[in-house]
Design a protein around this motif. Structure first.
Motif, PDB file in Angstrom:
ATOM      1  N   TRP A   1      24.642  23.738  70.008  1.00 55.44           N
ATOM      2  CA  TRP A   1      25.789  23.904  69.121  1.00 55.44           C
ATOM      3  C   TRP A   1      26.859  22.856  69.422  1.00 55.44           C
ATOM      4  CZ3 TRP A   1      30.819  25.372  70.521  1.00 55.44           C
ATOM      5  CH2 TRP A   1      31.688  25.561  69.440  1.00 55.44           C
TER       6      TRP A   1
ATOM      7  N   ASN B   1      28.404  16.013  64.334  1.00 53.38           N
ATOM      8  CA  ASN B   1      28.965  16.309  63.015  1.00 53.38           C
ATOM      9  C   ASN B   1      30.368  15.726  62.887  1.00 53.38           C
ATOM     10  OD1 ASN B   1      30.485  17.765  60.963  1.00 53.38           O
ATOM     11  ND2 ASN B   1      28.801  19.205  60.859  1.00 53.38           N
TER      12      ASN B   1
ATOM     13  N   HIS C   1      26.413  16.911  58.343  1.00 50.46           N
ATOM     14  CA  HIS C   1      25.775  18.231  58.384  1.00 50.46           C
ATOM     15  C   HIS C   1      24.308  18.106  58.790  1.00 50.46           C
ATOM     16  CE1 HIS C   1      28.936  19.723  55.260  1.00 50.46           C
ATOM     17  NE2 HIS C   1      29.470  19.396  56.408  1.00 50.46           N
TER      18      HIS C   1
ATOM     19  N   THR D   1      23.046  18.975  62.644  1.00 55.31           N
ATOM     20  CA  THR D   1      22.072  20.056  62.800  1.00 55.31           C
ATOM     21  C   THR D   1      20.843  19.560  63.537  1.00 55.31           C
ATOM     22  OG1 THR D   1      22.828  21.117  60.775  1.00 55.31           O
ATOM     23  CG2 THR D   1      20.640  21.730  61.562  1.00 55.31           C
TER      24      THR D   1
ATOM     25  N   GLY E   1      19.918  25.696  63.595  1.00 59.12           N
ATOM     26  CA  GLY E   1      19.924  25.469  62.149  1.00 59.12           C
ATOM     27  C   GLY E   1      20.629  26.591  61.411  1.00 59.12           C
TER      28      GLY E   1
ATOM     29  N   PHE F   1      24.468  26.407  61.992  1.00 59.52           N
ATOM     30  CA  PHE F   1      25.062  25.348  61.178  1.00 59.52           C
ATOM     31  C   PHE F   1      24.988  25.692  59.696  1.00 59.52           C
ATOM     32  CE2 PHE F   1      25.014  23.043  65.094  1.00 59.52           C
ATOM     33  CZ  PHE F   1      26.047  22.124  64.986  1.00 59.52           C
ATOM     34  N   LEU F   2      23.945  26.367  59.267  1.00 54.35           N
ATOM     35  CA  LEU F   2      23.843  26.804  57.870  1.00 54.35           C
ATOM     36  C   LEU F   2      24.989  27.749  57.520  1.00 54.35           C
ATOM     37  CD1 LEU F   2      22.413  27.070  55.122  1.00 54.35           C
ATOM     38  CD2 LEU F   2      20.971  28.842  56.157  1.00 54.35           C
TER      39      LEU F   2
ATOM     40  N   GLY G   1      28.034  25.722  57.170  1.00 51.03           N
ATOM     41  CA  GLY G   1      27.977  24.929  55.944  1.00 51.03           C
ATOM     42  C   GLY G   1      28.281  25.760  54.713  1.00 51.03           C
TER      43      GLY G   1
ATOM     44  N   ASP H   1      23.305  20.284  50.049  1.00 51.78           N
ATOM     45  CA  ASP H   1      23.702  20.516  51.430  1.00 51.78           C
ATOM     46  C   ASP H   1      22.999  21.740  52.013  1.00 51.78           C
ATOM     47  OD1 ASP H   1      25.486  19.666  53.598  1.00 51.78           O
ATOM     48  OD2 ASP H   1      26.583  21.529  53.227  1.00 51.78           O
TER      49      ASP H   1
ATOM     50  N   TYR I   1      20.219  21.744  56.613  1.00 53.00           N
ATOM     51  CA  TYR I   1      20.234  22.670  57.733  1.00 53.00           C
ATOM     52  C   TYR I   1      18.840  23.054  58.225  1.00 53.00           C
ATOM     53  CZ  TYR I   1      25.082  22.621  56.453  1.00 53.00           C
ATOM     54  OH  TYR I   1      26.345  22.191  56.156  1.00 53.00           O
TER      55      TYR I   1
ATOM     56  N   ALA J   1      16.672  21.316  61.109  1.00 55.46           N
ATOM     57  CA  ALA J   1      16.373  22.035  62.348  1.00 55.46           C
ATOM     58  C   ALA J   1      14.887  21.911  62.666  1.00 55.46           C
ATOM     59  CB  ALA J   1      16.782  23.504  62.220  1.00 55.46           C
TER      60      ALA J   1
END
Length: 140
Positions: A15, A22, A66, A70, A93, A96-97, A100, A117, A122, A126
């Motif tokens: 993370w 990012n 993004h 990820t 993933g 981050f999804l 997002g 996106d 994501y 991943a």
């Protein structure tokens, strides 16, 4: 090291590494495609600018941020995890999804960007990140 602690560290490091990637790409994007008179740290101002001033090229770096953030996080998690490496890459993933989805909602991103996106940046990234981590592990 205890496998549970190592797996927790894999998520934290993934993370953190993904977030650094990012934010670095977002900052580079604002250098490459500056938006004069816009405070990029003010979400309301940024949302208004996105609706009124952004051209398609302004979305390149957010998408790259993004996607590559990820992927970097998934690679890191996949390399560090003691077990279930693919699962931990996909956890990154998923985290981050969720982020997002929240950002796309808060900034009212154009629908074409939000769809691209969410569908591409994501979970597919991943998976690619896990594949990279897997190849690195096998080559050792």
């Amino acid at each position: 090291m205890n496998p549970i602690i190592r797996n927790i560290l894999a998520v934290i490091a993934g993370w953190l590494g993904g977030s650094i990637t990012n934010m670095g790409l977002v900052q580079i994007g604002h250098i490459v495609f500056p938006i004069e008179g816009i405070d990029i740290n003010d979400m309301q101002v940024l949302a208004e600018a996105m609706a009124n001033y952004f051209e398609i090229y302004h979305f390149i770096f957010p998408f790259l941020a993004h996607a590559l953030g990820t992927m970097a996080g998934a690679v890191i998690a996949g390399l560090i995890a003691a077990s279930h490496k693919m699962t931990f890459s996909f956890v990154i993933g998923g985290l981050f999804l969720l982020g997002g989805i929240m950002v796309n909602y808060m900034l009212a991103a154009p629908i074409w960007f939000a769809i691209l996106d969410i569908l591409v940046a994501y979970m597919p990234m991943a998976w690619i990140g896990w594949e990279i981590a897997n190849k690195i592990q096998k080559s050792r």
